[in-house]
Design an enzyme around this catalytic site. Structure first.
Site, PDB file in Angstrom:
ATOM      1  N   PRO A  50       0.852  -1.194   0.000  1.00 40.67           N
ATOM      2  CG  PRO A  50       0.108  -0.948   2.208  1.00 40.67           C
ATOM      3  CD  PRO A  50       0.886  -1.870   1.309  1.00 40.67           C
ATOM      4  CG  MET A  51       3.674   1.966  -1.947  1.00 44.43           C
ATOM      5  SD  MET A  51       4.838   1.691  -3.309  1.00 44.43           S
ATOM      6  CE  MET A  51       3.807   0.755  -4.462  1.00 44.43           C
ATOM      7  CB  SER A  52       0.118   7.598   0.376  1.00 44.94           C
ATOM      8  OG  SER A  52      -0.380   7.036   1.565  1.00 44.94           O
ATOM      9  CB  CYS A  74       1.682   5.444   8.158  1.00 50.50           C
ATOM     10  SG  CYS A  74       1.907   7.038   7.322  1.00 50.50           S
ATOM     11  CE  LYS A 124       3.750  -2.376   4.427  1.00 47.67           C
ATOM     12  NZ  LYS A 124       4.565  -1.248   4.908  1.00 47.67           N
ATOM     13  CG  ASN A 180       7.412  -3.516   2.989  1.00 48.90           C
ATOM     14  OD1 ASN A 180       7.074  -2.540   3.640  1.00 48.90           O
ATOM     15  ND2 ASN A 180       7.574  -3.453   1.687  1.00 48.90           N
ATOM     16  N   GLY A 181      10.499  -3.820   2.515  1.00 42.29           N
ATOM     17  CA  GLY A 181      11.532  -2.792   2.640  1.00 42.29           C
ATOM     18  C   GLY A 181      12.748  -3.092   1.790  1.00 42.29           C
ATOM     19  CG  ASP A 182      15.685  -0.943   1.689  1.00 43.18           C
ATOM     20  OD1 ASP A 182      15.126   0.072   1.238  1.00 43.18           O
ATOM     21  OD2 ASP A 182      16.341  -0.936   2.746  1.00 43.18           O
ATOM     22  N   GLY A 195       7.319  -2.434  -2.537  1.00 42.08           N
ATOM     23  CA  GLY A 195       6.811  -1.070  -2.547  1.00 42.08           C
ATOM     24  C   GLY A 195       7.510  -0.234  -3.595  1.00 42.08           C
TER      25      GLY A 195
END
Length: 338
Positions: free
Chosen positions: A18-20, A112, A151, A212-214, A236
């Site tokens: 989920p990315m704003s 977030c 998350k 998640n991440g990188d 992401g």
């Protein structure tokens, strides 16, 4: 190979984050369809796509923006809607509304790091109050018949990395899957994601855990899974300008084959489809504004990309922007040897 989230079975353990401002319906549909991912068996897309983070209070008020963010389509199912908020009852009501609107999974945001969200006692701020966090988790789980996932980050800061403790609380509340971004809130997006720490969360619970991440390359997929022991990956920023990347990762985990990036011709078709879908979804003027960041990501690293970005960012005429896209995303002439 897949992940079972309550009654929902994912065929492949690759999830679009989920990315704003990014994970809207037009982008999710490209990722889910596997646009640009050509295999012998046909296109391959992500196992699951997740909406942008939606404020639960706005969802309950049924604001126009929140309803647009929660909109889904049959060809992206199963899809998950991510909710953020600090009031258990409101989170439950928002979850029920999204169940009624066709979501297959509800995801809760405890990750977030943005100041506006944290100052509202939502997002990663909830990692500092496990008692209140549990109330939100319980209320959301009880409100719907769908699987509910969570998350979060590794913790608030390096001295308070309580993700394993909160993971056990979440599992006891009925949460069906956890996604861990390997940074603390105070890191925001600086430094490197700590995939190894995710192993402590995996060891603490029996439900699936996603790292998640990188994760922007095949090598990082391998490293993230090996270091975390996670059941899957969430992608992401690695999908910025590359809606094909999650599908490529699916194919890689299935077969070991590292697919090449789509040809420039294929990219042109994807960019035009995405641009037109944004105009249709948001309206011509707002859609064209939103498209600018995507055009920047799509063009990154290609010759004359800076000039292209500058030109499309200052061109209000939709037809002219489409013509610019077609000119820019053309096969480059091969220089002949002297």
């Amino acid at each position: 190979m897949g992940i079972k989230i309550g009654a929902v079975q994912l065929a492949d353990p690759v999830i679009l984050a989920p990315m704003s401002g990014v994970s809207d319906l037009p982008f999710r549909r490209l990722v889910k369809r596997g646009a640009g991912v050509r295999t012998a068996a046909g296109p391959v897309g992500a196992g699951l796509v997740v909406s942008e983070m939606i404020a639960s209070e706005a969802m309950v008020r049924e604001s126009r923006k929140s309803l647009l963010m929660a909109q889904n389509a049959p060809d992206e199912q199963p899809m998950s809607v991510q909710l953020a908020g600090c009031e258990p009852q409101v989170m439950g009501e928002a979850a029920k509304l999204n169940q009624d609107r066709g979501a297959a999974i509800i995801d809760i945001n405890f990750g977030c790091p943005v100041k506006k969200v944290v100052n509202g006692h939502a997002g990663s701020a909830l990692m500092r109050d496990e008692v209140h966090a549990a109330k939100i988790l319980e209320a959301t789980v009880k409100a719907v018949d769908l699987p509910v996932t969570l998350k979060m980050r590794t913790g608030w800061d390096d001295d308070n990395r309580n993700a394993p403790s909160l993971a056990r609380i979440a599992e006891a509340c009925g949460i069906q899957m956890l996604t861990i971004h390997g940074r603390t809130r105070c890191q925001f997006y600086d430094g490197r994601a700590d995939w190894k720490f995710v192993q402590a969360v995996k060891d603490a619970v029996k439900i699936p855990v996603v790292v998640n991440g990188d994760i922007t390359s095949f090598d990082e997929v391998d490293s993230a899974l090996a270091e975390s022991g996670a059941d899957g990956v969430m992608i992401g920023r690695g999908a910025y300008g590359r809606p094909w990347f999650p599908g490529q990762v699916v194919h890689y985990l299935r077969s070991g084959e590292r697919l090449a990036e789509p040809s420039i011709d294929e990219r042109c078709m994807i960019v035009l489809e995405h641009y037109r879908a944004l105009l249709s979804h948001y309206g011509r003027e707002p859609g064209s504004r939103i498209a600018r960041k995507h055009l920047g990501w799509y063009s990154k690293g290609l010759p004359q990309s800076a000039e292209f970005r500058s030109a499309v960012n200052h061109e209000p005429d939709v037809a002219k922007v489409e013509a610019m896209i077609e000119r820019f995303f053309q096969p480059q002439p091969v220089a002949m040897a002297a």
